[in-house]
Write a protein that holds these residues in place. Structure first.
Motif, PDB file in Angstrom:
ATOM      1  N   LEU A 206       0.824  -1.206   0.000  1.00  0.00           N
ATOM      2  CA  LEU A 206       0.000   0.000   0.000  1.00  0.00           C
ATOM      3  C   LEU A 206       0.867   1.268   0.000  1.00  0.00           C
ATOM      4  CD1 LEU A 206      -2.772  -1.085   2.538  1.00  0.00           C
ATOM      5  CD2 LEU A 206      -2.984  -0.910   0.057  1.00  0.00           C
ATOM      6  N   GLU A 207       1.936   1.249   0.776  1.00  0.00           N
ATOM      7  CA  GLU A 207       2.839   2.404   0.802  1.00  0.00           C
ATOM      8  C   GLU A 207       3.521   2.589  -0.555  1.00  0.00           C
ATOM      9  OE1 GLU A 207       5.531   2.603   4.091  1.00  0.00           O
ATOM     10  OE2 GLU A 207       4.052   1.802   5.498  1.00  0.00           O
ATOM     11  N   ALA A 208       3.916   1.490  -1.169  1.00  0.00           N
ATOM     12  CA  ALA A 208       4.544   1.563  -2.487  1.00  0.00           C
ATOM     13  C   ALA A 208       3.561   2.088  -3.526  1.00  0.00           C
ATOM     14  CB  ALA A 208       5.056   0.181  -2.896  1.00  0.00           C
ATOM     15  N   PHE A 209       2.316   1.631  -3.440  1.00  0.00           N
ATOM     16  CA  PHE A 209       1.328   2.081  -4.408  1.00  0.00           C
ATOM     17  C   PHE A 209       1.024   3.569  -4.239  1.00  0.00           C
ATOM     18  CE2 PHE A 209      -3.052   2.761  -5.916  1.00  0.00           C
ATOM     19  CZ  PHE A 209      -2.850   2.436  -7.244  1.00  0.00           C
ATOM     20  N   GLU A 210       1.086   4.065  -3.011  1.00  0.00           N
ATOM     21  CA  GLU A 210       0.887   5.500  -2.791  1.00  0.00           C
ATOM     22  C   GLU A 210       1.961   6.306  -3.532  1.00  0.00           C
ATOM     23  OE1 GLU A 210      -0.120   8.574   0.866  1.00  0.00           O
ATOM     24  OE2 GLU A 210       1.097   6.790   1.282  1.00  0.00           O
ATOM     25  N   ILE A 211       3.188   5.786  -3.530  1.00  0.00           N
ATOM     26  CA  ILE A 211       4.275   6.434  -4.271  1.00  0.00           C
ATOM     27  C   ILE A 211       3.983   6.397  -5.773  1.00  0.00           C
ATOM     28  CG2 ILE A 211       6.734   6.321  -4.835  1.00  0.00           C
ATOM     29  CD1 ILE A 211       7.142   5.031  -2.024  1.00  0.00           C
ATOM     30  N   ILE A 212       3.552   5.248  -6.247  1.00  0.00           N
ATOM     31  CA  ILE A 212       3.228   5.079  -7.669  1.00  0.00           C
ATOM     32  C   ILE A 212       2.083   6.002  -8.080  1.00  0.00           C
ATOM     33  CG2 ILE A 212       2.163   3.464  -9.312  1.00  0.00           C
ATOM     34  CD1 ILE A 212       5.118   3.012  -9.000  1.00  0.00           C
ATOM     35  N   HIS A 213       1.095   6.131  -7.223  1.00  0.00           N
ATOM     36  CA  HIS A 213      -0.093   6.929  -7.539  1.00  0.00           C
ATOM     37  C   HIS A 213       0.255   8.385  -7.836  1.00  0.00           C
ATOM     38  CE1 HIS A 213      -4.226   8.306  -7.451  1.00  0.00           C
ATOM     39  NE2 HIS A 213      -3.898   9.208  -6.538  1.00  0.00           N
ATOM     40  N   LYS A 214       1.274   8.902  -7.202  1.00  0.00           N
ATOM     41  CA  LYS A 214       1.654  10.303  -7.414  1.00  0.00           C
ATOM     42  C   LYS A 214       2.143  10.540  -8.841  1.00  0.00           C
ATOM     43  CE  LYS A 214       2.807  10.976  -2.534  1.00  0.00           C
ATOM     44  NZ  LYS A 214       3.896  11.174  -1.545  1.00  0.00           N
ATOM     45  N   LYS A 215       2.758   9.526  -9.441  1.00  0.00           N
ATOM     46  CA  LYS A 215       3.286   9.658 -10.808  1.00  0.00           C
ATOM     47  C   LYS A 215       2.350   9.058 -11.855  1.00  0.00           C
ATOM     48  CE  LYS A 215       7.635   9.288 -11.672  1.00  0.00           C
ATOM     49  NZ  LYS A 215       9.028   8.779 -11.820  1.00  0.00           N
ATOM     50  N   TYR A 216       1.533   8.056 -11.424  1.00  0.00           N
ATOM     51  CA  TYR A 216       0.647   7.356 -12.356  1.00  0.00           C
ATOM     52  C   TYR A 216      -0.770   7.312 -11.749  1.00  0.00           C
ATOM     53  CZ  TYR A 216       5.166   5.854 -14.174  1.00  0.00           C
ATOM     54  OH  TYR A 216       6.454   5.832 -14.680  1.00  0.00           O
ATOM     55  N   ALA A 242      -8.467   8.393   4.009  1.00  0.00           N
ATOM     56  CA  ALA A 242      -8.815   9.804   3.810  1.00  0.00           C
ATOM     57  C   ALA A 242      -8.030  10.433   2.658  1.00  0.00           C
ATOM     58  CB  ALA A 242      -8.559  10.587   5.097  1.00  0.00           C
ATOM     59  N   LYS A 243      -7.214   9.628   1.989  1.00  0.00           N
ATOM     60  CA  LYS A 243      -6.371  10.149   0.917  1.00  0.00           C
ATOM     61  C   LYS A 243      -6.982   9.859  -0.451  1.00  0.00           C
ATOM     62  CE  LYS A 243      -2.096   9.584   3.589  1.00  0.00           C
ATOM     63  NZ  LYS A 243      -0.741   8.978   3.605  1.00  0.00           N
ATOM     64  N   GLU A 244      -6.551  10.623  -1.417  1.00  0.00           N
ATOM     65  CA  GLU A 244      -7.034  10.462  -2.792  1.00  0.00           C
ATOM     66  C   GLU A 244      -6.702   9.080  -3.350  1.00  0.00           C
ATOM     67  OE1 GLU A 244      -6.015  12.396  -7.141  1.00  0.00           O
ATOM     68  OE2 GLU A 244      -5.927  13.690  -5.375  1.00  0.00           O
ATOM     69  N   VAL A 245      -5.567   8.514  -2.933  1.00  0.00           N
ATOM     70  CA  VAL A 245      -5.131   7.218  -3.448  1.00  0.00           C
ATOM     71  C   VAL A 245      -6.139   6.107  -3.133  1.00  0.00           C
ATOM     72  CG1 VAL A 245      -3.801   6.603  -1.372  1.00  0.00           C
ATOM     73  CG2 VAL A 245      -3.152   5.645  -3.599  1.00  0.00           C
ATOM     74  N   ILE A 324       7.874  -1.584  -9.692  1.00  0.00           N
ATOM     75  CA  ILE A 324       6.582  -1.429 -10.363  1.00  0.00           C
ATOM     76  C   ILE A 324       6.716  -0.440 -11.515  1.00  0.00           C
ATOM     77  CG2 ILE A 324       4.225  -0.531 -10.124  1.00  0.00           C
ATOM     78  CD1 ILE A 324       4.219  -1.627  -7.265  1.00  0.00           C
ATOM     79  N   GLU A 325       7.342   0.692 -11.243  1.00  0.00           N
ATOM     80  CA  GLU A 325       7.516   1.703 -12.286  1.00  0.00           C
ATOM     81  C   GLU A 325       8.341   1.162 -13.451  1.00  0.00           C
ATOM     82  OE1 GLU A 325       8.741   6.403 -12.816  1.00  0.00           O
ATOM     83  OE2 GLU A 325       9.363   5.335 -10.995  1.00  0.00           O
ATOM     84  N   LEU A 326       9.347   0.366 -13.131  1.00  0.00           N
ATOM     85  CA  LEU A 326      10.179  -0.227 -14.176  1.00  0.00           C
ATOM     86  C   LEU A 326       9.338  -1.084 -15.120  1.00  0.00           C
ATOM     87  CD1 LEU A 326      13.018  -0.765 -15.337  1.00  0.00           C
ATOM     88  CD2 LEU A 326      13.239  -2.640 -13.678  1.00  0.00           C
TER      89      LEU A 326
END
Length: 363
Positions: A206-216, A242-245, A324-326
């Motif tokens: 979930l934390e990793a996906f939050e990072i991904i969500h900011k770019k994708y 409570a976050k957009e993600v 994931i981004e790779l």
């Protein structure tokens, strides 16, 4: 050969899928096999409908809590095996039958018995775990044949080689993936399939996906798996709600196997961030449907997936996000992983598994 199967502990998840596919393949491939399957009211319908009644007898029993079940198994397994003239007692639930002269085969599927991934201050939990480990050690000594479903698990359970222990990988069954499931609302999406438990390590994902969500921001995360502990689930998801993600994260709950085909084949990639597995089935299901796999480098996963997955440090959300981004951007790597996955999965058929299992119980 008449095999008495103690199926009391296989009532959900991977353990149930393993047992029903194994027994059906064993009986269908080897025509001299007759099964006596001791079920309970949680798994009877699933096992009996999948395996069928050809050369098979089902004995239904009430479902019992763990400690009571262990005691009842020790009393009833020898009696039922004798009543049905069994040549072999098969114990697929990590515990041997201690009071029998009948040949018995034991299978270890549960890596929690030998690894300290879950650390708890709860005295009841720790007492139960100690009890389970002691029983497991005695079971290995008591069984005539002991099978581990990965070398990683075998090496952790016993020191050195033992003449009566074997490593036998699971098969992978895709045959019953047949029912339509609407995935259009999720596309494009990253998929993970497993029950929601501590060792599956979903907080890191979930934390990793939050990072991904900011770019994708258009990418979704779809998680298919039963919530085993509602309090734990609420705890790990609370800070994201409570976050957009959160709008891009979808927990589907427990999904029947027949619906998984559409989830797999339409995913952009598959990921598992688990901390502990004996033999992971879901990465192979993803490989079968031509989906590139990102896998944790923990436990038996590198042994099983080999070069058919891109590995991550499951404790590092940034590393997970980077991998994931790779794969989201590198088409050449995606194609390479898909090709390697198709080749790797050829090693894991239930027919091959049944033949090796048959030779072990006959030896």
């Amino acid at each position: 050969m008449r095999i008495f199967v103690n199926a009391q502990s296989a009532f959900f998840g991977g353990g149930l899928e393993y047992l029903k596919n194994q027994l059906k393949a064993l009986r269908d491939v080897h025509k001299d096999i007759h099964l006596i399957v001791w079920t309970n009211n949680k798994n009877h319908k699933d096992l009996s409908s999948f395996i069928g009644k050809e050369r098979t007898v089902f004995i239904k029993f009430p479902y019992l809590p763990y400690y009571i079940r262990v005691i009842v198994e020790q009393a009833f397994c020898p009696l039922l095996a004798k009543k049905y003239h069994a040549d072999v007692i098969y114990m697929p639930g990590n515990v041997a039958c201690f009071f029998t002269l009948t040949k018995q085969v034991l299978v270890f599927q549960n890596p929690n018995l030998f690894f300290n991934v879950v650390k708890s201050k709860n005295p009841f939990y720790n007492t139960k775990r100690l009890f389970q480990r002691l029983i497991a050690r005695f079971s290995i000594m008591r069984a005539d044949r002991t099978i581990f479903i990965s070398k990683n698990l075998q090496n952790r359970a016993i020191k050195g080689k033992h003449k009566n222990t074997f490593v036998l990988y699971s098969g992978v069954n895709i045959d019953d993936f047949s029912t339509f499931y609407d995935v259009e609302r999720f596309k494009p999406y990253i998929l993970s399939v497993s029950n929601i438990t501590y060792h599956k390590n979903y907080p890191a994902l979930l934390e990793a996906f939050e990072i991904i969500h900011k770019k994708y921001p258009k990418v979704h995360l779809v998680i298919a798996g039963k919530i085993m502990d509602r309090a734990y689930f609420n705890k790990i998801t609370e800070k994201f709600r409570a976050k957009e993600v959160w709008e891009k994260i979808h927990f589907l709950g427990g999904i029947e196997h027949k619906y998984l085909k559409d989830l797999y084949k339409n995913a952009t990639l598959y990921i598992t961030t688990t901390l502990l597995e004996a033999f992971p089935l879901t990465p192979f299901e993803a490989m079968f449907f031509g989906i590139p796999v990102i896998s944790s480098n923990a436990s038996s996963l590198p042994e099983i997936c080999q070069d058919a997955a891109l590995y991550i440090d499951p404790h590092d959300p940034m590393d997970i996000a980077q991998k994931i981004e790779l794969l989201l951007n590198d088409d050449a790597m995606r194609k390479q992983l898909i090709q390697k996955g198709k080749k790797r999965i050829e090693s894991f058929t239930w027919e091959r598994h049944a033949n090796v299992f048959y030779n072990i119980i006959k030896s």
